[in-house]
Design an enzyme around this catalytic site. Structure first.
Site, PDB file in Angstrom:
ATOM      1  N   LYS A   1       0.830  -1.214   0.000  1.00 54.23           N
ATOM      2  CA  LYS A   1       0.000   0.000   0.000  1.00 54.23           C
ATOM      3  C   LYS A   1       0.861   1.258   0.000  1.00 54.23           C
ATOM      4  O   LYS A   1       0.661   2.172  -0.797  1.00 54.23           O
ATOM      5  CB  LYS A   1      -0.949   0.009   1.219  1.00 54.23           C
ATOM      6  CG  LYS A   1      -1.902  -1.170   1.261  1.00 54.23           C
ATOM      7  CD  LYS A   1      -2.842  -1.112   2.449  1.00 54.23           C
ATOM      8  CE  LYS A   1      -2.152  -1.240   3.793  1.00 54.23           C
ATOM      9  NZ  LYS A   1      -1.526  -2.554   4.041  1.00 54.23           N
TER      10      LYS A   1
ATOM     11  N   ARG B   1      -9.944   1.059   8.393  1.00 51.89           N
ATOM     12  CA  ARG B   1      -9.463  -0.322   8.544  1.00 51.89           C
ATOM     13  C   ARG B   1     -10.499  -1.188   9.249  1.00 51.89           C
ATOM     14  O   ARG B   1     -10.260  -2.374   9.445  1.00 51.89           O
ATOM     15  CB  ARG B   1      -8.208  -0.263   9.396  1.00 51.89           C
ATOM     16  CG  ARG B   1      -7.187  -1.317   9.114  1.00 51.89           C
ATOM     17  CD  ARG B   1      -5.874  -0.622   9.072  1.00 51.89           C
ATOM     18  NE  ARG B   1      -4.738  -1.358   9.464  1.00 51.89           N
ATOM     19  CZ  ARG B   1      -3.515  -0.871   9.271  1.00 51.89           C
ATOM     20  NH1 ARG B   1      -3.350   0.327   8.737  1.00 51.89           N
ATOM     21  NH2 ARG B   1      -2.483  -1.566   9.623  1.00 51.89           N
TER      22      ARG B   1
ATOM     23  N   ARG C   1      11.471  -5.366   5.123  1.00 46.24           N
ATOM     24  CA  ARG C   1      11.131  -3.948   4.875  1.00 46.24           C
ATOM     25  C   ARG C   1      12.057  -3.009   5.647  1.00 46.24           C
ATOM     26  O   ARG C   1      12.385  -3.236   6.802  1.00 46.24           O
ATOM     27  CB  ARG C   1       9.682  -3.683   5.293  1.00 46.24           C
ATOM     28  CG  ARG C   1       9.332  -2.195   5.261  1.00 46.24           C
ATOM     29  CD  ARG C   1       7.846  -1.951   5.211  1.00 46.24           C
ATOM     30  NE  ARG C   1       7.121  -2.503   6.332  1.00 46.24           N
ATOM     31  CZ  ARG C   1       5.792  -2.522   6.401  1.00 46.24           C
ATOM     32  NH1 ARG C   1       5.049  -2.040   5.409  1.00 46.24           N
ATOM     33  NH2 ARG C   1       5.198  -3.039   7.462  1.00 46.24           N
TER      34      ARG C   1
ATOM     35  N   ARG D   1      11.109  -1.137  11.105  1.00 49.90           N
ATOM     36  CA  ARG D   1      10.017  -0.863  12.044  1.00 49.90           C
ATOM     37  C   ARG D   1      10.018  -1.873  13.181  1.00 49.90           C
ATOM     38  O   ARG D   1      10.278  -3.057  12.965  1.00 49.90           O
ATOM     39  CB  ARG D   1       8.671  -0.915  11.313  1.00 49.90           C
ATOM     40  CG  ARG D   1       8.341   0.343  10.599  1.00 49.90           C
ATOM     41  CD  ARG D   1       7.130   0.216   9.707  1.00 49.90           C
ATOM     42  NE  ARG D   1       5.964  -0.400  10.326  1.00 49.90           N
ATOM     43  CZ  ARG D   1       4.773  -0.508   9.724  1.00 49.90           C
ATOM     44  NH1 ARG D   1       4.608  -0.032   8.500  1.00 49.90           N
ATOM     45  NH2 ARG D   1       3.763  -1.079  10.332  1.00 49.90           N
TER      46      ARG D   1
ATOM     47  N   ARG E   1      -0.830  -8.974  13.248  1.00 47.25           N
ATOM     48  CA  ARG E   1      -1.358  -7.955  12.318  1.00 47.25           C
ATOM     49  C   ARG E   1      -2.181  -8.617  11.214  1.00 47.25           C
ATOM     50  O   ARG E   1      -3.203  -8.076  10.785  1.00 47.25           O
ATOM     51  CB  ARG E   1      -0.197  -7.130  11.754  1.00 47.25           C
ATOM     52  CG  ARG E   1       0.403  -6.227  12.829  1.00 47.25           C
ATOM     53  CD  ARG E   1       1.812  -5.769  12.510  1.00 47.25           C
ATOM     54  NE  ARG E   1       1.885  -4.953  11.331  1.00 47.25           N
ATOM     55  CZ  ARG E   1       3.011  -4.728  10.648  1.00 47.25           C
ATOM     56  NH1 ARG E   1       4.146  -5.280  11.060  1.00 47.25           N
ATOM     57  NH2 ARG E   1       3.003  -3.960   9.611  1.00 47.25           N
TER      58      ARG E   1
HETATM   59  P1  ADP Z   1       2.074  -1.886   3.233  1.00 54.47           P
HETATM   60  O1  ADP Z   1       2.072  -0.382   3.178  1.00 54.47           O
HETATM   61  O2  ADP Z   1       0.874  -2.494   2.560  1.00 54.47           O
HETATM   62  O3  ADP Z   1       2.293  -2.429   4.615  1.00 54.47           O
HETATM   63  P2  ADP Z   1       4.662  -1.654   1.875  1.00 54.47           P
HETATM   64  O4  ADP Z   1       4.395  -0.789   0.697  1.00 54.47           O
HETATM   65  O5  ADP Z   1       5.370  -1.033   3.033  1.00 54.47           O
HETATM   66  O6  ADP Z   1       3.316  -2.407   2.360  1.00 54.47           O
HETATM   67  O7  ADP Z   1       5.502  -2.918   1.322  1.00 54.47           O
HETATM   68  C1  ADP Z   1       5.944  -3.941   2.234  1.00 54.47           C
HETATM   69  C2  ADP Z   1       7.310  -4.467   1.773  1.00 54.47           C
HETATM   70  O8  ADP Z   1       7.142  -5.164   0.532  1.00 54.47           O
HETATM   71  C3  ADP Z   1       8.331  -3.360   1.512  1.00 54.47           C
HETATM   72  O9  ADP Z   1       9.595  -3.804   1.938  1.00 54.47           O
HETATM   73  C4  ADP Z   1       8.291  -3.168  -0.003  1.00 54.47           C
HETATM   74  O10 ADP Z   1       9.550  -2.739  -0.495  1.00 54.47           O
HETATM   75  C5  ADP Z   1       7.936  -4.571  -0.503  1.00 54.47           C
HETATM   76  N1  ADP Z   1       7.086  -4.554  -1.703  1.00 54.47           N
HETATM   77  C6  ADP Z   1       6.074  -3.697  -1.987  1.00 54.47           C
HETATM   78  N2  ADP Z   1       5.500  -3.996  -3.170  1.00 54.47           N
HETATM   79  C7  ADP Z   1       6.167  -5.097  -3.630  1.00 54.47           C
HETATM   80  C8  ADP Z   1       6.043  -5.915  -4.814  1.00 54.47           C
HETATM   81  N3  ADP Z   1       5.102  -5.653  -5.751  1.00 54.47           N
HETATM   82  N4  ADP Z   1       6.887  -6.948  -4.961  1.00 54.47           N
HETATM   83  C9  ADP Z   1       7.815  -7.225  -4.015  1.00 54.47           C
HETATM   84  N5  ADP Z   1       7.993  -6.504  -2.889  1.00 54.47           N
HETATM   85  C10 ADP Z   1       7.169  -5.449  -2.689  1.00 54.47           C
HETATM   86  P1  AMP Z   2       0.628   0.363   9.205  1.00 56.61           P
HETATM   87  O1  AMP Z   2       1.740   1.356   9.087  1.00 56.61           O
HETATM   88  O2  AMP Z   2      -0.535   0.691   8.304  1.00 56.61           O
HETATM   89  O3  AMP Z   2       1.105  -1.066   9.053  1.00 56.61           O
HETATM   90  O4  AMP Z   2       0.069   0.505  10.695  1.00 56.61           O
HETATM   91  C1  AMP Z   2       0.897   0.235  11.810  1.00 56.61           C
HETATM   92  C2  AMP Z   2       0.025   0.088  13.062  1.00 56.61           C
HETATM   93  O5  AMP Z   2      -0.651   1.337  13.344  1.00 56.61           O
HETATM   94  C3  AMP Z   2      -1.096  -0.952  12.985  1.00 56.61           C
HETATM   95  O6  AMP Z   2      -0.642  -2.272  13.269  1.00 56.61           O
HETATM   96  C4  AMP Z   2      -2.058  -0.419  14.059  1.00 56.61           C
HETATM   97  O7  AMP Z   2      -1.589  -0.704  15.361  1.00 56.61           O
HETATM   98  C5  AMP Z   2      -1.965   1.100  13.863  1.00 56.61           C
HETATM   99  N1  AMP Z   2      -2.943   1.598  12.879  1.00 56.61           N
HETATM  100  C6  AMP Z   2      -2.670   2.207  11.687  1.00 56.61           C
HETATM  101  N2  AMP Z   2      -3.817   2.544  11.063  1.00 56.61           N
HETATM  102  C7  AMP Z   2      -4.833   2.141  11.856  1.00 56.61           C
HETATM  103  C8  AMP Z   2      -6.255   2.176  11.753  1.00 56.61           C
HETATM  104  N3  AMP Z   2      -6.868   2.725  10.688  1.00 56.61           N
HETATM  105  N4  AMP Z   2      -6.989   1.651  12.756  1.00 56.61           N
HETATM  106  C9  AMP Z   2      -6.386   1.109  13.832  1.00 56.61           C
HETATM  107  N5  AMP Z   2      -5.066   1.014  13.995  1.00 56.61           N
HETATM  108  C10 AMP Z   2      -4.281   1.531  13.016  1.00 56.61           C
END
Ligand code: ADP
Ligand code: AMP
Length: 221
Positions: free
Chosen positions: A13, A88, A127, A160, A171
């Protein structure tokens, strides 16, 4: 035009939100980035949410709704929002609708990235993020040009605290029980677009852009 990105943790995302917001002139609002920045500041909000985040649980609806909705006022110069990580839960989705309606707006499309659980652990544990601008990298799949440094602002990348095998399981459980019903909520409204997120970043981006471009054309015609 207002868009919502959905999908499990690690689905891509944030990666796609950076590209989409630049391409379509949208304000990228990431609830996770917002909460992490509050924690880094040591604010009362940051202190309230830390335990939930570290345990891989969603923070309570009332807390996140208040925090996110206060951000909307700052969006005047953009063409709309790209919401990443919010809403969410169904309750969050239901609370968002009247706020947008009050501003003569609505959620135009919901983009749901599909990635199976078995691929998520590798994505999450590899990541790395930039604590300054929020850009996302992966130690194998998406490496920065200079090892360990953000391409955008050269800040040292970090991992993270909640990107561990144990926490990601929590999660994912939260996603399946609390966020999947929200996908049904948007499906019922005819707004849900499902995209295979297992392909490479550019292929996923191309498909998402096609959907957004088509919705943008409809919005003006
Ligand atoms: P989210 O925001 O949904 O938690 P991220 O955008 O942070 O996901 O992506 C999670 C991990 O996966 C990151 O390390 C990113 O570089 C990697 N990633 C994202 N999109 C892809 C893809 N299409 N193929 C492989 N790795 C990806
Ligand atoms: P994310 O960066 O989207 O993976 O979010 C990291 C953490 O923040 C999640 O595991 C939750 O603890 C909290 N969080 C982020 N967005 C929300 C949401 N919309 N509702 C509840 N918790 C959230």
């Amino acid at each position: 035009m207002n868009l919502v990105l959905l999908g499990p943790p690690g689905a891509g995302k944030g990666t796609q939100a950076t590209r989409l917001s630049e391409t379509f002139g949208l304000q990228h609002l990431s609830s996770g980035d917002l909460l992490r920045s509050e924690r880094a500041k040591g604010s009362p909000l940051g202190q309230r949410v830390a335990g939930y985040m570290d345990a891989g649980q969603l923070v309570p609806d009332d807390i996140i709704i208040e925090a996110i909705l206060s951000q909307f006022q700052e969006a005047g110069r953009h063409r709309g929002f790209l919401l990443d990580g919010f809403p969410r839960t169904v309750t969050q989705g239901e609370r968002l609708d009247p706020v947008l309606e009050g501003a003569g707006a609505r959620v135009n499309a919901v983009l749901a990235l599909r990635v199976p659980d078995k691929e998520i652990v590798d994505r999450i544990t590899g990541r790395r993020i930039c604590p300054t601008c929020g850009r996302v990298y992966h130690e194998k799949n998406q490496r920065p040009v200079r090892t360990g440094l953000c391409d955008n602002d050269q800040t040292p990348l970090i991992q993270r605290k909640d990107d561990t095998v144990d926490v990601v399981k929590q999660r994912l459980a939260a996603y399946h029980t609390q966020t999947e019903p929200l996908e049904e909520y948007y499906r019922g409204q005819g707004k849900l677009f499902e995209v295979d997120g297992t392909r490479d970043v550019e292929t996923v981006f191309s498909e998402l852009s096609g959907i957004v471009g088509e919705r943008a054309n409809r919005a003006v015609s």
